[in-house]
Scaffold this active site. Structure first.
Site, PDB file in Angstrom:
ATOM      1  N   THR A 147       0.845  -1.202   0.000  1.00 41.09           N
ATOM      2  CA  THR A 147       0.000   0.000   0.000  1.00 41.09           C
ATOM      3  C   THR A 147       0.874   1.244   0.000  1.00 41.09           C
ATOM      4  OG1 THR A 147      -1.782  -1.144   1.127  1.00 41.09           O
ATOM      5  CG2 THR A 147      -1.739   1.253   1.362  1.00 41.09           C
ATOM      6  N   GLN A 159       0.196  -9.434  -6.831  1.00 39.82           N
ATOM      7  CA  GLN A 159      -0.424 -10.764  -6.983  1.00 39.82           C
ATOM      8  C   GLN A 159       0.240 -11.574  -8.088  1.00 39.82           C
ATOM      9  OE1 GLN A 159      -2.656 -12.060  -4.958  1.00 39.82           O
ATOM     10  NE2 GLN A 159      -3.276 -10.237  -3.832  1.00 39.82           N
ATOM     11  N   THR A 217      14.109   3.862   9.894  1.00 39.59           N
ATOM     12  CA  THR A 217      15.030   2.724  10.011  1.00 39.59           C
ATOM     13  C   THR A 217      14.475   1.511   9.282  1.00 39.59           C
ATOM     14  OG1 THR A 217      15.763   3.545  12.146  1.00 39.59           O
ATOM     15  CG2 THR A 217      16.200   1.229  11.697  1.00 39.59           C
ATOM     16  N   CYS A 225      -8.838  -5.832   2.474  1.00 37.70           N
ATOM     17  CA  CYS A 225      -8.934  -4.490   3.059  1.00 37.70           C
ATOM     18  C   CYS A 225     -10.333  -3.892   2.937  1.00 37.70           C
ATOM     19  CB  CYS A 225      -7.893  -3.569   2.477  1.00 37.70           C
ATOM     20  SG  CYS A 225      -7.807  -3.661   0.715  1.00 37.70           S
TER      21      CYS A 225
HETATM   22  N1  PLP Z   1      -1.950  -4.435  -4.405  1.00 36.68           N
HETATM   23  C1  PLP Z   1      -2.578  -5.596  -4.594  1.00 36.68           C
HETATM   24  C2  PLP Z   1      -2.834  -6.090  -5.986  1.00 36.68           C
HETATM   25  C3  PLP Z   1      -3.009  -6.347  -3.486  1.00 36.68           C
HETATM   26  O1  PLP Z   1      -3.650  -7.502  -3.674  1.00 36.68           O
HETATM   27  C4  PLP Z   1      -2.755  -5.843  -2.186  1.00 36.68           C
HETATM   28  C5  PLP Z   1      -3.243  -6.584  -1.017  1.00 36.68           C
HETATM   29  O2  PLP Z   1      -4.184  -7.330  -1.060  1.00 36.68           O
HETATM   30  C6  PLP Z   1      -2.076  -4.638  -2.066  1.00 36.68           C
HETATM   31  C7  PLP Z   1      -1.697  -3.948  -3.185  1.00 36.68           C
HETATM   32  C8  PLP Z   1      -1.800  -4.040  -0.718  1.00 36.68           C
HETATM   33  O3  PLP Z   1      -1.019  -4.857   0.065  1.00 36.68           O
HETATM   34  P1  PLP Z   1      -0.820  -4.531   1.628  1.00 36.68           P
HETATM   35  O4  PLP Z   1      -2.184  -4.591   2.234  1.00 36.68           O
HETATM   36  O5  PLP Z   1       0.111  -5.590   2.082  1.00 36.68           O
HETATM   37  O6  PLP Z   1      -0.257  -3.183   1.711  1.00 36.68           O
END
Ligand code: PLP
Length: 385
Positions: A72, A187, A249, A334
């Site tokens: 993210t 993915q 860090t 999420c």
């Molecule tokens: N991008 C994609 C395609 C994802 O599937 C995900 C998580 O499901 C993310 C970004 C974000 O990952 P994170 O929640 O580990 O930051």
């Protein structure tokens, strides 16, 4: 009750070999990599090796890897960092192009920028989930600073034509810097070659927790030219870590684990792709036998091998399956608590009714045929109830 996990797109268990590689970096080699003494140097040496390893796997220079706290954050850095730098260069009304089915961390980065005068174009996708490249060609203009198209979708598993996207954008930009090209390969990494030169991208996001590595660590590949020419600015400011692109860090155990996990993916990838493809085909054909009304969402061929997203003639399937001991999902983790129809299923024009009766089943290294058979049995039971 026996429990079965079918949500590997949300997160994967840490591989035992990864856990072992990380072990010395909690309390033995614990120094701050920024410190000049030997404790710090031990840690920075290990981080350097891990960075080199990942760089080798994705075919870039080690200085082009910026470790972040998550995918993210890496997506936020890619989008917001590029816009911030463009503004500094006097581009006041920049335009960015993304697909309609990007992860929320990309779409969520775009949304506030629209209030700040950035034009965001959301490219439509076909029923297969593949982005409309003709529309991309039409949208490119001299205000376009960035095109961000994911490599594989997290909900329906569609593989996007990133190489073709790059070709189109590069042809348009000729010798100019802009538009830059970003891909979210979170993915994809388990199943597809993520060589940044072959893909032709300037930025690429990866995540450790999706590849049997630890949580709390992601990365953004940033082509060296972008850093040298000030085409991207950091969003987390502080120390001069990560080539001045991300203050804070370094998460040393996380980085070590990430590199080990990436190495293991490369070793096992070919065999795992074949194995999961078989299981995927088997599940889809058997599920269609359970109910004639069952249907696959997205493309049957152009799809990463661990993803099955289907609609069934039953409501609340996720809850019913969970009660039987099977963990599936309705979309990305999420937004699972938001109870909103998936923006991805909407984008592929699935009816509201079918979208609400869809589940995502994602397989991983521990998934076996025996487990798939158990899931099919449970599915039959809850649908016929
Ligand atoms: N991008 C994609 C395609 C994802 O599937 C995900 C998580 O499901 C993310 C970004 C974000 O990952 P994170 O929640 O580990 O930051």
């Amino acid at each position: 009750m026996e429990r079965h996990y079918f949500d590997y797109a949300a997160s994967t268990p840490v591989d035992k070999r990864v856990e072992k590689a990380m072990r010395p970096y909690w309390s033995k080699t614990f120094g701050n990599p920024g410190s000049l003494h030997s404790f710090g140097q031990d840690a920075s040496g290990a981080v350097f090796k891990a960075r080199e390893k990942i760089a080798e796997l994705i075919n870039c220079h080690y200085e082009e890897i910026v470790f972040t706290g998550s995918a993210t954050e890496a997506n936020n850095l890619a989008l917001c960092g590029i816009v911030k730098a463009a503004r500094k260069r006097g581009i006041n009304m920049p335009k960015i192009i993304v697909s309609d089915i990007e992860h929320k961390s990309v779409l969520g980065s775009c949304c506030p920028m629209e209030y700040e005068g950035v034009e965001v174009v959301y490219l439509p996708v076909f029923k297969s989930g593949v982005v409309d490249l003709k529309r991309l060609e039409k949208e490119l203009d001299n205000r376009t600073i960035l095109v961000s198209i994911m490599y594989a979708n997290n909900e329906i598993g569609t593989i996007e034509p990133v190489e073709e996207v790059s070709e189109i954008v590069r042809k348009y930009r000729k010798n100019n810097f802009y538009p830059l090209i970003h891909t979210d390969a979170v993915q994809a990494f388990n199943y597809l070659d993520c060589d940044v030169k072959r893909l032709g991208v300037d930025l690429m996001t990866l995540s450790s927790q999706k590849i049997y590595g630890p949580k709390g660590i992601g990365l953004l590949y940033i082509k060296d030219k972008l850093i040298k020419e000030n085409l991207i600015f950091p969003i987390i400011k502080g120390g001069e870590q990560e080539n001045k692109m991300r203050g804070g860090t370094e998460n040393v155990p996380g980085i070590i684990g990430f590199a080990k996990a990436a190495e293991l993916v490369y070793k096992d990838r070919e065999i795992e792709v074949k194995r999961l493809k078989k299981l995927q085909n088997y599940f889809i054909s058997q599920a269609k036998n359970i109910s004639q009304e069952a249907g696959l969402n997205g493309d049957s061929k152009n799809r990463i091998p661990n993803n099955i997203n289907m609609h069934f003639p039953a409501e609340d399937l996720l809850i019913k399956l969970d009660l039987e001991g099977f963990a599936t999902s309705t979309g990305s983790a999420c937004s699972a608590r938001a109870y909103k129809a998936s923006h991805v299923l909407k984008a592929i024009k699935l009816s509201k009714e079918k979208a609400e009766r869809s589940i995502r089943i994602t397989m991983g290294k521990p998934t076996t045929k025996k487990e798939i058979d158990k899931l099919l049995k449970a599915l039959k039971k809850v649908i016929k109830k």
